[in-house]
Structure formats: C-alpha cells, structure tokens
Design an enzyme around this catalytic site. Structure first.
Site, PDB file in Angstrom:
ATOM      1  N   LYS A 172       0.869  -1.182   0.000  1.00 10.88           N
ATOM      2  CA  LYS A 172       0.000   0.000   0.000  1.00 10.88           C
ATOM      3  C   LYS A 172       0.905   1.230   0.000  1.00 10.88           C
ATOM      4  O   LYS A 172       1.413   1.645   1.034  1.00 10.88           O
ATOM      5  CB  LYS A 172      -0.871  -0.006   1.262  1.00 10.88           C
ATOM      6  CG  LYS A 172      -2.207   0.728   1.133  1.00 10.88           C
ATOM      7  CD  LYS A 172      -2.115   2.191   0.787  1.00 10.88           C
ATOM      8  CE  LYS A 172      -1.843   3.110   1.949  1.00 10.88           C
ATOM      9  NZ  LYS A 172      -1.686   4.524   1.533  1.00 10.88           N
ATOM     10  N   GLU A 247       9.693   2.066  10.736  1.00 12.19           N
ATOM     11  CA  GLU A 247      10.755   3.028  10.430  1.00 12.19           C
ATOM     12  C   GLU A 247      10.111   4.401  10.438  1.00 12.19           C
ATOM     13  O   GLU A 247       9.325   4.725   9.560  1.00 12.19           O
ATOM     14  CB  GLU A 247      11.370   2.666   9.070  1.00 12.19           C
ATOM     15  CG  GLU A 247      12.742   3.252   8.879  1.00 12.19           C
ATOM     16  CD  GLU A 247      12.672   4.636   8.300  1.00 12.19           C
ATOM     17  OE1 GLU A 247      12.502   5.593   9.106  1.00 12.19           O
ATOM     18  OE2 GLU A 247      12.785   4.757   7.087  1.00 12.19           O
ATOM     19  N   CYS A 281      13.922  10.422   5.852  1.00 13.57           N
ATOM     20  CA  CYS A 281      13.908  10.002   7.256  1.00 13.57           C
ATOM     21  C   CYS A 281      15.289  10.153   7.885  1.00 13.57           C
ATOM     22  O   CYS A 281      15.419  10.472   9.050  1.00 13.57           O
ATOM     23  CB  CYS A 281      13.410   8.572   7.374  1.00 13.57           C
ATOM     24  SG  CYS A 281      14.156   7.465   6.186  1.00 13.57           S
ATOM     25  N   GLU A 418      10.952  16.225  14.040  1.00 11.89           N
ATOM     26  CA  GLU A 418      11.302  16.042  12.624  1.00 11.89           C
ATOM     27  C   GLU A 418      10.496  17.026  11.783  1.00 11.89           C
ATOM     28  O   GLU A 418       9.270  16.995  11.772  1.00 11.89           O
ATOM     29  CB  GLU A 418      10.960  14.609  12.204  1.00 11.89           C
ATOM     30  CG  GLU A 418      11.349  14.304  10.784  1.00 11.89           C
ATOM     31  CD  GLU A 418      11.089  12.851  10.404  1.00 11.89           C
ATOM     32  OE1 GLU A 418       9.947  12.395  10.551  1.00 11.89           O
ATOM     33  OE2 GLU A 418      12.033  12.172   9.964  1.00 11.89           O
TER      34      GLU A 418
HETATM   35  P1  NAD Z   1       1.832   9.106   7.392  1.00 10.43           P
HETATM   36  O1  NAD Z   1       2.479   8.369   8.489  1.00 10.43           O
HETATM   37  O2  NAD Z   1       0.438   9.593   7.557  1.00 10.43           O
HETATM   38  O3  NAD Z   1       1.809   8.210   6.046  1.00 10.43           O
HETATM   39  C1  NAD Z   1       2.694   7.162   5.776  1.00 10.43           C
HETATM   40  C2  NAD Z   1       1.925   5.989   5.164  1.00 10.43           C
HETATM   41  O4  NAD Z   1       0.976   5.511   6.114  1.00 10.43           O
HETATM   42  C3  NAD Z   1       1.102   6.349   3.904  1.00 10.43           C
HETATM   43  O5  NAD Z   1       1.106   5.268   2.997  1.00 10.43           O
HETATM   44  C4  NAD Z   1      -0.297   6.539   4.466  1.00 10.43           C
HETATM   45  O6  NAD Z   1      -1.314   6.323   3.502  1.00 10.43           O
HETATM   46  C5  NAD Z   1      -0.330   5.458   5.536  1.00 10.43           C
HETATM   47  N1  NAD Z   1      -1.328   5.672   6.588  1.00 10.43           N
HETATM   48  C6  NAD Z   1      -1.802   6.840   7.089  1.00 10.43           C
HETATM   49  N2  NAD Z   1      -2.741   6.607   8.030  1.00 10.43           N
HETATM   50  C7  NAD Z   1      -2.869   5.266   8.150  1.00 10.43           C
HETATM   51  C8  NAD Z   1      -3.661   4.416   8.959  1.00 10.43           C
HETATM   52  N3  NAD Z   1      -4.549   4.894   9.831  1.00 10.43           N
HETATM   53  N4  NAD Z   1      -3.502   3.075   8.838  1.00 10.43           N
HETATM   54  C9  NAD Z   1      -2.615   2.559   7.969  1.00 10.43           C
HETATM   55  N5  NAD Z   1      -1.847   3.322   7.153  1.00 10.43           N
HETATM   56  C10 NAD Z   1      -1.964   4.666   7.244  1.00 10.43           C
HETATM   57  O7  NAD Z   1       2.796  10.318   7.034  1.00 10.43           O
HETATM   58  P2  NAD Z   1       2.410  11.719   6.338  1.00 10.43           P
HETATM   59  O8  NAD Z   1       1.195  12.331   6.932  1.00 10.43           O
HETATM   60  O9  NAD Z   1       2.383  11.455   4.889  1.00 10.43           O
HETATM   61  O10 NAD Z   1       3.659  12.607   6.764  1.00 10.43           O
HETATM   62  C11 NAD Z   1       3.650  13.251   8.042  1.00 10.43           C
HETATM   63  C12 NAD Z   1       5.022  13.248   8.664  1.00 10.43           C
HETATM   64  O11 NAD Z   1       5.457  11.909   8.869  1.00 10.43           O
HETATM   65  C13 NAD Z   1       6.128  13.878   7.822  1.00 10.43           C
HETATM   66  O12 NAD Z   1       6.162  15.238   7.915  1.00 10.43           O
HETATM   67  C14 NAD Z   1       7.349  13.214   8.419  1.00 10.43           C
HETATM   68  O13 NAD Z   1       7.756  13.872   9.575  1.00 10.43           O
HETATM   69  C15 NAD Z   1       6.866  11.817   8.740  1.00 10.43           C
HETATM   70  N6  NAD Z   1       7.210  10.893   7.646  1.00 10.43           N
HETATM   71  C16 NAD Z   1       8.279  10.096   7.825  1.00 10.43           C
HETATM   72  C17 NAD Z   1       8.660   9.261   6.781  1.00 10.43           C
HETATM   73  C18 NAD Z   1       9.848   8.366   6.919  1.00 10.43           C
HETATM   74  O14 NAD Z   1      10.480   8.074   5.912  1.00 10.43           O
HETATM   75  N7  NAD Z   1      10.140   7.874   8.101  1.00 10.43           N
HETATM   76  C19 NAD Z   1       7.974   9.253   5.585  1.00 10.43           C
HETATM   77  C20 NAD Z   1       6.840  10.062   5.464  1.00 10.43           C
HETATM   78  C21 NAD Z   1       6.484  10.880   6.505  1.00 10.43           C
END
Ligand code: NAD
Length: 516
Positions: A172, A247, A281, A418
């Site tokens: 996903k 991660e 990250c 972050e």
């Molecule tokens: P997020 O955690 O919401 O999204 C990451 C993934 O999780 C996406 O595929 C999203 O669709 C999925 N997701 C979201 N809600 C979910 C749920 N309830 N159940 C299952 N899957 C779900 O991240 P974001 O809102 O896109 O970004 C916000 C912050 O997160 C960024 O500003 C950053 O600080 C951090 N981030 C970190 C990484 C990393 O590489 N560690 C990557 C993206 C974002």
C-alpha cells in the site's frame, strides 16, 4: 496523464471507492489518478496473497525466486529513465535524484535476488542421539505500507526482502505519490511471479492503509512513515499478535568537532539536509558544532544555502518543491514558530523559477499544464508564468526555501522534532561530553555522523550516540542497499535493507531428529 489501478491476483482492477487525483508538486497540477481502495479491495488482495503463498510460492525453490527477482531488476533497469521521470513529476524531487532512485530499486532487487539463495539455517550440537537443525521459513503474507518520499526505493527494499525470503506481498503506497510504484509493479509483474505473489492496493491511509493494518490475513507488517501512524498500526497489529517493522524517521545529528576537515564536511552537511528537499527520514537535520568553529561553520554553510537553486523538479535544481501543500504548511509553521521562539534565520535560499543550467527554458502556468497529456511536457512562455523576482514563494508549486537556523534552544521544538523539510539547525557544544548529551537528547535515534580527525574520539562518540547507523567523516554510503537500516528509540525498531531484513520476514524453525 496516467490512470493507475490496483494489481490484485495478477489482474489490474479499479478501486471500489473510485479514484484519487495525483498532483505534480512543482506546478500544483493534476498529472494522474490512482485507484481509491477500501476494505473490500484490500481483502481481495490479502486473500489472493494467502492463496498464492500456500498453493505455489511456499514451494517455489529459492533459485527460482532469485531468477524472478533478477528478471524484475533487469526490466526495471531497462525502463529506469521512464521510472525516474514519473517519480520526479510525482514527488517533486529533482530529476537527477529520481534517476538515482530508479537505479536503487534495481539494486535492491539485484541484492535480494543474490541473497535469496543464501537464507540458511544452523546445525546445533546437542547430543549424540539428536540431530538438531534450523531453517529460516517465510512468515506467509507480508503487508507493506510505504510513504511518499522515496516510493521507488522503498518498494525495492521492502518487497525485495519479503519476496526473496518466500513471502507473498501486499503493498500500500502513499496517496501523495505512487505513480512510479504502479509502473514498477507493472514491470515486475512481467518477471514470472505467480499471480497473487505481488499485490498492489492504492488509496488513502485511513481507508486502504487502515484496512491492511486491520486485516487478520497479514502475517507481518512493514511500516515507514510518521511515529503517530506507526504507533497506531502497531496497536492494530497487536490485535493479531503480528510482528511489525517500524521506520519512523529521525532528527539525525551531525557532530562537527573543531579538528574536522571542513572542506570535506561542508558539501556533505548541506546535501544531507537538502536531498529530496529534506523529506528524508535519515536527513542530517541537526548540526552540532564545537564552539571554536561555530561562527566559521555557520558562515560557510550560509554561503552555500544562499547559492542553492530551488525550482521545479524537471529543471534539475538543487532543491525541488515539497510533496504537497500540507507538507509545505507543516514546514512553514515549524520555521515560523522557531523564529517566534528566538531562532535566527542565518541564511535562506531564494525560490527562483529559472531552472538551473537552462536559462532559456520556461515553465508552464498551472492552467496550461492541466491540459497537457504528458506530465513532463514543457510548454511555451506564458504571461501568467511565475515572476522570479517576486518575494513570496510561487503560489502554484509547494516550494520552501532551504533555511539555516542558528540561536536555536536545544530544548525547542525545531531542535527536537522532525521537520521533514530543507531546514537545518546549528547548535554549538563545548566538549565531547556535551556533544554526546545533545546528540542523544531527542526522542529519535536513526542516523548520526561524527566529523573529527581524532580516531579515538571518532570511535568514542560513535559508540556513545544512540542511532541505528553512525558514520564517521561522511554521511551515507552510496545508497546503503547492503547496510542494515532502522532506528532506536522513537525512530522505530526492526531492520530493513541488507541481509538483516531477511531475518525480519522469516521465522526460525527448529527440527529435532531423534536418532535412537
Ligand atoms: P503518514 O504516516 O500519515 O503516512 C505514511 C503511510 O501511512 C502512507 O502510505 C499513508 O497512507 C499510511 N497511513 C496513514 N494513516 C494510516 C492508517 N490509519 N492506517 C494505515 N496506514 C496509514 O505520514 P504523512 O502524513 O504522509 O507525513 C507526516 C510526517 O510523517 C512527515 O512530515 C514526516 O515527519 C513523517 N514521515 C516520515 C517518513 C519516513 O520516511 N520515516 C515518511 C513520510 C512521513
């Protein structure tokens, strides 16, 4: 314009909830659509994966899995330029960086193709009457929730290990950027994997992601993203007693001692925060510098920050836009609040719409691009094209200028959270002890670097910093496909990349043969 669908049980299918628009962050224009999926689509995919695992994939010899992964790598390599163009338009990362990402997904599959045949067990000497040996067996169906910052690379690293170990998979990707993933899966699907071994379900986190996290037919979940959602999917997994790898990013320190080779360090310090506009990250987002060279280092960093070219991804600037308006707002808020709290902006790049290296090229207005049939098409000059002398950031792309902050309180939000944008904080320290204390004084522990010419100090500080990876006089190692990667503390747990990742997606099974 790309219209992408789900890939379930070897068939391309529409999402049950309709479609979602994909936006090019350089221009704020629509470049495609993906399937908006819900619980029923996820259920189809998980069932297909379970059928494929028990009927065929579980019995498929490692040599064949290896051959398929290698074929998939070759197919991706053959289309690397196309994948890079899609990735760049979809994420906003400069084309050069997307080209690197397209090579990296190939490298991941090559690496795990090689590793597939070397997943060995042990023999354990217990007694003359018993032959005891172990096997590493696949877990079954692995779920993979990945973010938008490195869609291609993350697909390679997470699927590569799971498939090599003999698991069937459901991926996903993130709703903000996943068009290159869809194309990569299409290419990989031609490598001979049985239907149901690789499944792709796109959609929002709340709908498709949540359904995957809740599904009882998943035997392992790999999640990369925010700590909040990471904690949430861990709770969902607890209900099924299912292992997870999380991660969750970092606030990675680069510790620069007064004896460091600054000429060597400077480009690395800058690149570690501007790569992918800081949406990495492992971004080196905190420079801790020994007091004696603080002003000198700030001056040198400031010079570099001011000269960075920021612009649309297809112009190959140093820094492209952020992935979305939401991310732009988030970064802007972090910096505004930091300044209110007393931080000083030592330097900021200019957001300039003239692309680096090709001054004659012009950039389309939002309206004209939306009618384009190709995401990277360059249109003729337009009176509504952005004014590069304007003081504000272009309103139609999600640009934030690389920003260098000093006078930062180590206890403040900007020093501890972050940001996930091109924002670097510089904090002075007196001695080794204070450097270690500051380096560890955050909730995260993903990556760190120590810059010094003193070998003993390099080892001492590297040992003392809580981080999953520590670099000395460098930051990164050519992509790091082979290097175990993952965090300590709130950066998460479990390891991806390298051989170590195979341990996460396999279980050790012990056999005891009684010879009596
Ligand atoms: P997020 O955690 O919401 O999204 C990451 C993934 O999780 C996406 O595929 C999203 O669709 C999925 N997701 C979201 N809600 C979910 C749920 N309830 N159940 C299952 N899957 C779900 O991240 P974001 O809102 O896109 O970004 C916000 C912050 O997160 C960024 O500003 C950053 O600080 C951090 N981030 C970190 C990484 C990393 O590489 N560690 C990557 C993206 C974002």
């Amino acid at each position: 314009m790309t219209k992408a669908t789900n890939f379930i049980d070897g068939v391309w299918r529409e999402g049950s909830l309709g479609t979602l628009e994909m936006i090019n962050p350089s221009y704020g224009t629509k470049i495609g659509e993906i399937a908006r999926s819900g619980a029923s689509d996820v259920d189809l995919a998980v069932r297909a994966a379970n059928r494929a695992f028990s009927s065929v994939w579980k019995q498929t010899p490692a040599a064949e899995r290896s051959r398929m992964l290698r074929k998939a790598a070759d197919l991706l390599l053959h289309h690397a330029d196309e994948l890079a163009e899609i990735e760049s338009a979809d994420t906003g990362k400069p084309l050069r960086q997307a080209q690197n990402d397209a090579r990296q997904i190939v490298r991941y599959l090559e690496f795990y193709a090689g590793a597939a045949e070397h997943i060995h067990g042990d023999t354990i000497p217990v007694s003359a009457e018993h032959l005891v040996f172990t096997k590493r067996v696949p877990l079954g169906v692995t779920g993979h929730i990945i973010p938008w910052n490195y869609p291609l690379q993350m697909t390679g690293r997470t699927l590569g290990a799971a498939l090599a170990a003999g698991n069937a998979t459901v991926l996903k990707p993130a709703e903000d950027a996943c068009l290159a993933v869809v194309r990569a899966i299409e290419l990989m699907s031609k490598a001979g994997f049985p239907p149901g071994v690789i499944n792709l379900v796109t959609g929002t986190g709340e709908e498709a992601g949540q359904a995957l996290a809740d599904h009882p037919g998943i035997h392992h979940l790999a999640f990369t993203g925010s700590p909040e959602v990471g904690a949430h999917v861990m709770k969902c997994s607890a209900a099924h007693i299912r292992p997870v790898v999380l991660e969750l990013g970092g606030k990675s320190p680069q510790v620069v001692f007064a004896d460091a080779d600054l000429e060597r360090a400077l480009p690395v310090l800058v690149n570690a925060i501007i790569q992918n506009a800081g949406q990495t990250c492992s971004a080196g987002s905190r420079v801790l510098v020994q007091q004696e060279i603080h002003d000198l280092l700030v001056e040198r960093l400031a010079d570099r920050f001011r000269s960075l070219a920021v612009g649309p991804a297809d112009g190959n600037p140093d820094v492209g836009p952020l992935v979305s308006e939401k991310q732009l707002e988030r970064v802007r808020t972090f910096v505004d609040e930091a300044v209110t709290a007393g931080a000083e902006i030592a330097a900021q790049a200019t957001v300039d719409f003239a692309p680096s290296g090709s001054p004659s090229q012009s950039y389309p207005s939002p309206d004209s691009t939306s009618q384009s049939s190709h995401s990277l098409e360059t249109l003729s000059p337009d009176s509504s094209a952005p004014d590069s002398s304007a003081p504000d950031f272009p309103s139609h792309g999600f640009f934030y200028p690389p920003t260098l902050l000093t006078h930062v309180d180590p206890q403040s939000t900007i020093a501890r959270k972050e940001v996930f944008g091109p924002v670097l904080v510089v904090i002075p320290f007196r001695d080794e002890e204070e450097a270690i204390r500051l380096a560890n004084d955050v909730e995260y522990g993903l990556v760190a670097a120590v810059w010094t010419e003193n070998l003993g100090r390099a080892h001492r500080v590297a040992d003392a910093i809580d981080a999953g990876q520590v670099y000395v006089n460098g930051y990164g190692a050519g992509g790091g496909v082979e290097l175990p990667f993952g965090g300590m503390k709130k950066s998460g747990f479990g390891r991806e990349k390298g051989f170590e990742a195979l341990h996460e997606v396999t279980a050790v099974k012990t056999y005891v043969i009684n010879k009596g």
